[in-house]
Design a protein around this motif. Structure first.
Motif, PDB file in Angstrom:
ATOM      1  N   LYS A  73     -18.783 -19.681   5.144  1.00  0.00           N
ATOM      2  CA  LYS A  73     -19.183 -18.336   5.584  1.00  0.00           C
ATOM      3  C   LYS A  73     -19.723 -18.389   7.014  1.00  0.00           C
ATOM      4  CE  LYS A  73     -21.288 -14.110   4.216  1.00  0.00           C
ATOM      5  NZ  LYS A  73     -20.242 -13.128   3.984  1.00  0.00           N
ATOM      6  N   GLU A  74     -20.556 -19.380   7.260  1.00  0.00           N
ATOM      7  CA  GLU A  74     -21.138 -19.541   8.591  1.00  0.00           C
ATOM      8  C   GLU A  74     -20.055 -19.715   9.652  1.00  0.00           C
ATOM      9  OE1 GLU A  74     -25.027 -21.810  10.206  1.00  0.00           O
ATOM     10  OE2 GLU A  74     -23.681 -23.083   9.066  1.00  0.00           O
ATOM     11  N   GLU A  75     -18.983 -20.407   9.262  1.00  0.00           N
ATOM     12  CA  GLU A  75     -17.893 -20.667  10.211  1.00  0.00           C
ATOM     13  C   GLU A  75     -16.883 -19.516  10.257  1.00  0.00           C
ATOM     14  OE1 GLU A  75     -16.794 -24.574   8.810  1.00  0.00           O
ATOM     15  OE2 GLU A  75     -18.765 -25.295   9.453  1.00  0.00           O
ATOM     16  N   GLY A  76     -17.148 -18.457   9.495  1.00  0.00           N
ATOM     17  CA  GLY A  76     -16.308 -17.258   9.583  1.00  0.00           C
ATOM     18  C   GLY A  76     -15.077 -17.255   8.698  1.00  0.00           C
ATOM     19  N   ALA A  77     -15.008 -18.202   7.758  1.00  0.00           N
ATOM     20  CA  ALA A  77     -13.836 -18.235   6.868  1.00  0.00           C
ATOM     21  C   ALA A  77     -13.800 -16.990   5.992  1.00  0.00           C
ATOM     22  CB  ALA A  77     -13.888 -19.487   5.988  1.00  0.00           C
ATOM     23  N   GLN A  78     -12.600 -16.522   5.730  1.00  0.00           N
ATOM     24  CA  GLN A  78     -12.460 -15.378   4.839  1.00  0.00           C
ATOM     25  C   GLN A  78     -11.865 -15.770   3.500  1.00  0.00           C
ATOM     26  OE1 GLN A  78     -10.483 -12.492   7.311  1.00  0.00           O
ATOM     27  NE2 GLN A  78     -12.363 -12.174   8.470  1.00  0.00           N
ATOM     28  N   ALA A  79     -11.324 -16.971   3.450  1.00  0.00           N
ATOM     29  CA  ALA A  79     -10.713 -17.447   2.215  1.00  0.00           C
ATOM     30  C   ALA A  79     -10.981 -18.940   2.041  1.00  0.00           C
ATOM     31  CB  ALA A  79      -9.206 -17.188   2.240  1.00  0.00           C
ATOM     32  N   GLY A 100     -18.327 -12.702  -0.616  1.00  0.00           N
ATOM     33  CA  GLY A 100     -17.346 -11.700  -0.213  1.00  0.00           C
ATOM     34  C   GLY A 100     -16.082 -12.326   0.337  1.00  0.00           C
ATOM     35  N   MET A 101     -15.727 -13.491  -0.180  1.00  0.00           N
ATOM     36  CA  MET A 101     -14.528 -14.174   0.288  1.00  0.00           C
ATOM     37  C   MET A 101     -13.483 -14.228  -0.828  1.00  0.00           C
ATOM     38  SD  MET A 101     -15.986 -17.186   2.769  1.00  0.00           S
ATOM     39  CE  MET A 101     -16.388 -18.282   1.524  1.00  0.00           C
ATOM     40  N   VAL A 102     -12.256 -14.472  -0.406  1.00  0.00           N
ATOM     41  CA  VAL A 102     -11.162 -14.652  -1.361  1.00  0.00           C
ATOM     42  C   VAL A 102     -11.111 -16.123  -1.758  1.00  0.00           C
ATOM     43  CG1 VAL A 102      -8.632 -14.604  -1.586  1.00  0.00           C
ATOM     44  CG2 VAL A 102      -9.837 -12.759  -0.353  1.00  0.00           C
ATOM     45  N   SER A 103     -10.880 -16.403  -3.043  1.00  0.00           N
ATOM     46  CA  SER A 103     -10.705 -17.807  -3.435  1.00  0.00           C
ATOM     47  C   SER A 103      -9.316 -18.015  -4.013  1.00  0.00           C
ATOM     48  CB  SER A 103     -11.766 -18.225  -4.455  1.00  0.00           C
ATOM     49  OG  SER A 103     -11.633 -17.497  -5.662  1.00  0.00           O
ATOM     50  N   ALA A 104      -8.753 -19.165  -3.651  1.00  0.00           N
ATOM     51  CA  ALA A 104      -7.464 -19.574  -4.211  1.00  0.00           C
ATOM     52  C   ALA A 104      -7.666 -20.916  -4.885  1.00  0.00           C
ATOM     53  CB  ALA A 104      -6.424 -19.707  -3.096  1.00  0.00           C
ATOM     54  N   VAL A 105      -7.133 -21.062  -6.082  1.00  0.00           N
ATOM     55  CA  VAL A 105      -7.321 -22.321  -6.793  1.00  0.00           C
ATOM     56  C   VAL A 105      -5.986 -22.853  -7.311  1.00  0.00           C
ATOM     57  CG1 VAL A 105      -9.650 -21.578  -7.452  1.00  0.00           C
ATOM     58  CG2 VAL A 105      -7.823 -21.376  -9.099  1.00  0.00           C
ATOM     59  N   LYS A 116     -12.748 -22.648 -18.516  1.00  0.00           N
ATOM     60  CA  LYS A 116     -12.726 -22.774 -17.057  1.00  0.00           C
ATOM     61  C   LYS A 116     -11.684 -21.832 -16.447  1.00  0.00           C
ATOM     62  CE  LYS A 116     -13.940 -27.601 -17.748  1.00  0.00           C
ATOM     63  NZ  LYS A 116     -13.585 -29.016 -17.547  1.00  0.00           N
ATOM     64  N   MET A 117     -10.541 -21.737 -17.106  1.00  0.00           N
ATOM     65  CA  MET A 117      -9.516 -20.790 -16.664  1.00  0.00           C
ATOM     66  C   MET A 117     -10.084 -19.371 -16.727  1.00  0.00           C
ATOM     67  SD  MET A 117      -6.513 -20.266 -15.515  1.00  0.00           S
ATOM     68  CE  MET A 117      -5.218 -21.445 -15.864  1.00  0.00           C
ATOM     69  N   GLY A 118     -10.794 -19.075 -17.817  1.00  0.00           N
ATOM     70  CA  GLY A 118     -11.410 -17.755 -17.961  1.00  0.00           C
ATOM     71  C   GLY A 118     -12.383 -17.458 -16.832  1.00  0.00           C
ATOM     72  N   GLN A 119     -13.144 -18.445 -16.426  1.00  0.00           N
ATOM     73  CA  GLN A 119     -14.093 -18.236 -15.317  1.00  0.00           C
ATOM     74  C   GLN A 119     -13.360 -17.885 -14.018  1.00  0.00           C
ATOM     75  OE1 GLN A 119     -16.253 -22.136 -16.113  1.00  0.00           O
ATOM     76  NE2 GLN A 119     -17.982 -20.874 -15.508  1.00  0.00           N
ATOM     77  N   ALA A 120     -12.344 -18.667 -13.692  1.00  0.00           N
ATOM     78  CA  ALA A 120     -11.599 -18.393 -12.445  1.00  0.00           C
ATOM     79  C   ALA A 120     -10.988 -16.994 -12.492  1.00  0.00           C
ATOM     80  CB  ALA A 120     -10.525 -19.453 -12.231  1.00  0.00           C
ATOM     81  N   LEU A 121     -10.454 -16.637 -13.654  1.00  0.00           N
ATOM     82  CA  LEU A 121      -9.831 -15.318 -13.803  1.00  0.00           C
ATOM     83  C   LEU A 121     -10.851 -14.194 -13.652  1.00  0.00           C
ATOM     84  CD1 LEU A 121      -7.515 -16.083 -16.853  1.00  0.00           C
ATOM     85  CD2 LEU A 121      -6.734 -15.278 -14.601  1.00  0.00           C
ATOM     86  N   VAL A 122     -11.967 -14.309 -14.345  1.00  0.00           N
ATOM     87  CA  VAL A 122     -12.925 -13.193 -14.365  1.00  0.00           C
ATOM     88  C   VAL A 122     -13.623 -13.033 -13.012  1.00  0.00           C
ATOM     89  CG1 VAL A 122     -15.072 -14.280 -15.191  1.00  0.00           C
ATOM     90  CG2 VAL A 122     -14.443 -11.982 -15.998  1.00  0.00           C
ATOM     91  N   HIS A 123     -13.711 -14.134 -12.256  1.00  0.00           N
ATOM     92  CA  HIS A 123     -14.287 -14.051 -10.908  1.00  0.00           C
ATOM     93  C   HIS A 123     -13.246 -13.627  -9.868  1.00  0.00           C
ATOM     94  CE1 HIS A 123     -18.192 -15.464 -12.071  1.00  0.00           C
ATOM     95  NE2 HIS A 123     -17.766 -16.643 -12.460  1.00  0.00           N
ATOM     96  N   GLY A 124     -12.033 -13.401 -10.322  1.00  0.00           N
ATOM     97  CA  GLY A 124     -11.026 -12.834  -9.426  1.00  0.00           C
ATOM     98  C   GLY A 124     -10.345 -13.818  -8.492  1.00  0.00           C
ATOM     99  N   ALA A 125     -10.313 -15.097  -8.874  1.00  0.00           N
ATOM    100  CA  ALA A 125      -9.616 -16.076  -8.027  1.00  0.00           C
ATOM    101  C   ALA A 125      -8.112 -15.854  -8.088  1.00  0.00           C
ATOM    102  CB  ALA A 125      -9.940 -17.498  -8.499  1.00  0.00           C
TER     103      ALA A 125
END
Ligand code: F0G
Length: 351
Positions: A73-79, A100-105, A116-125
């Protein structure tokens, strides 16, 4: 009115942040160090469990992720992107939400626990199941982060190690000194690297009089550090540590050697035995990979490698609820009773 503030605030002077760094936290860390009564009796030692499943997303990964996402975040990454056997992705997804960033896994297809799959899904990864193993996922994630605008938050990112070293600080703060032995499950080998760094820093600054011997345990089917060579097709029921080519290989070997410790393997059967013992006799429900540390301690004790009277800490890395299939499998089905106290009492063996 006081609660644990998360590892960055609690250990700010020992972490690479400045006064203006935008801290992204779920108040991770500050996890219980639980005396293990049965394990202590069995080994003749004073055994403690560092219960990392008590972190916000249910694993130790949160310690590294608060640092990695904060710095991204400090370095300005958005994803952000990571390869994962499940816990790193769950953590990255949650912390990305906070930032407030996008995550890709990237996860190995069919080889991560449902929770664990459920966590990634529910957090919107954004999830890609890769037709390959964890090592393939990591290769892919590295390549994507080098060629596209996305920050890598695997433990090859050194700030992950910085965050994870705080678990060693907490243990010394709690016990008043480092233990004689520290036991860990080993997969990608970031965590053993991080603990060793933490213990080393505290000892160098006089906050501990010694450093522990580091004992690491891999699953037999995924034990490259024990074999001394990459395992091409790693296998184990402990999917979290199903890794054939650990990224922090050299650091793990260095920690092993500098501490006078060792890295050994435990079979899936030994892992499941320790998993059941922890739940049924210590009251601590962990995921199978986490039980590798305890399985290893028990194996070492049976081999006569554990001198009595020592102080030992076993890290149990993830919460049992992430992968409950193993708790249910092989257990007797609960019986069904009518709404009737006499029938219930009889079934419970009370009458
Ligand atoms: N235990 C659990 C529950 C894990 O999820 C992992 C690693 C380890 C132990 C091993 O730690 O890799 O630092 O040696 N999980 C990573 C992931 C690979 O993607 O969640 P390590």
């Amino acid at each position: 009115t006081h609660q644990w503030r998360g590892i960055i605030e609690e250990y700010r002077d020992r972490l690479p942040v400045t006064d203006t760094t935008p801290v992204v936290t779920l108040r991770e860390g500050g996890t219980p160090l639980v005396p293990a009564q049965v394990l202590s009796e069995r080994t003749g030692c004073e055994v403690h469990l560092k219960v990392e499943g008590a972190n916000p997303t249910g694993s130790f990964k949160d310690r590294g992720m608060t640092m990695a996402i904060t710095r991204a975040k400090e370095e300005g990454a958005q994803a952000v992107i990571c390869a994962s056997t499940g816990n790193t992705s769950a953590s990255a997804a949650a912390y990305a939400v906070r930032a407030g960033m996008v995550s890709a896994v990237l996860v190995p297809q069919g080889k991560i626990a449902l929770g664990k799959m459920g966590q990634a899904l529910v957090h919107g990864a954004k999830i890609l199941q890769v037709d390959g193993n964890f090592d393939d996922c990591l290769t892919l994630a590295r390549s994507l982060s080098e060629n596209y605008p996305v920050a890598l938050v695997n433990s090859v990112n050194p700030v992950r190690i910085e965050g994870q070293k705080t678990a060693a600080f907490e243990i010394v703060d709690m016990l008043g000194d480092a233990p004689d032995i520290h036991v860990l499950p080993v997969g990608n080998a970031g965590n053993i690297t991080a603990y060793w760094k933490g213990y080393t820093e505290y000892a160098a600054d006089g906050l501990a009089t010694r450093r522990p011997r580091m004992w690491g345990f891999q699953a037999s089917g995924s034990a490259p550090l024990v074999r001394g060579e990459v395992v091409k097709d790693p296998s184990t029921i402990a999917t979290a540590i199903r890794i054939g080519n650990p990224a922090s290989w050299d650091h793990a070997i260095a920690a092993r050697d500098a501490s006078g410790g060792f890295i050994d393997e435990v079979t899936d059967r030994e892992i499941l035995r320790a998993y059941r013992l922890l739940a049924a006799q210590e009251g601590v429900f962990v995921e199978p990979a986490s039980a590798a540390s305890v399985a290893g301690l028990l194996k070492a004790a049976e081999q006569g490698k554990v001198d009595p009277g020592q102080r030992i800490v076993c890290t149990v890395t993830g919460n049992g609820l992430k992968d409950p299939d193993w708790a249910v499998a092989g257990a007797p089905q609960p019986v069904t009773v009518p709404v009737d106290a006499a029938a219930a009492a009889e079934r419970l063996g009370l009458a």
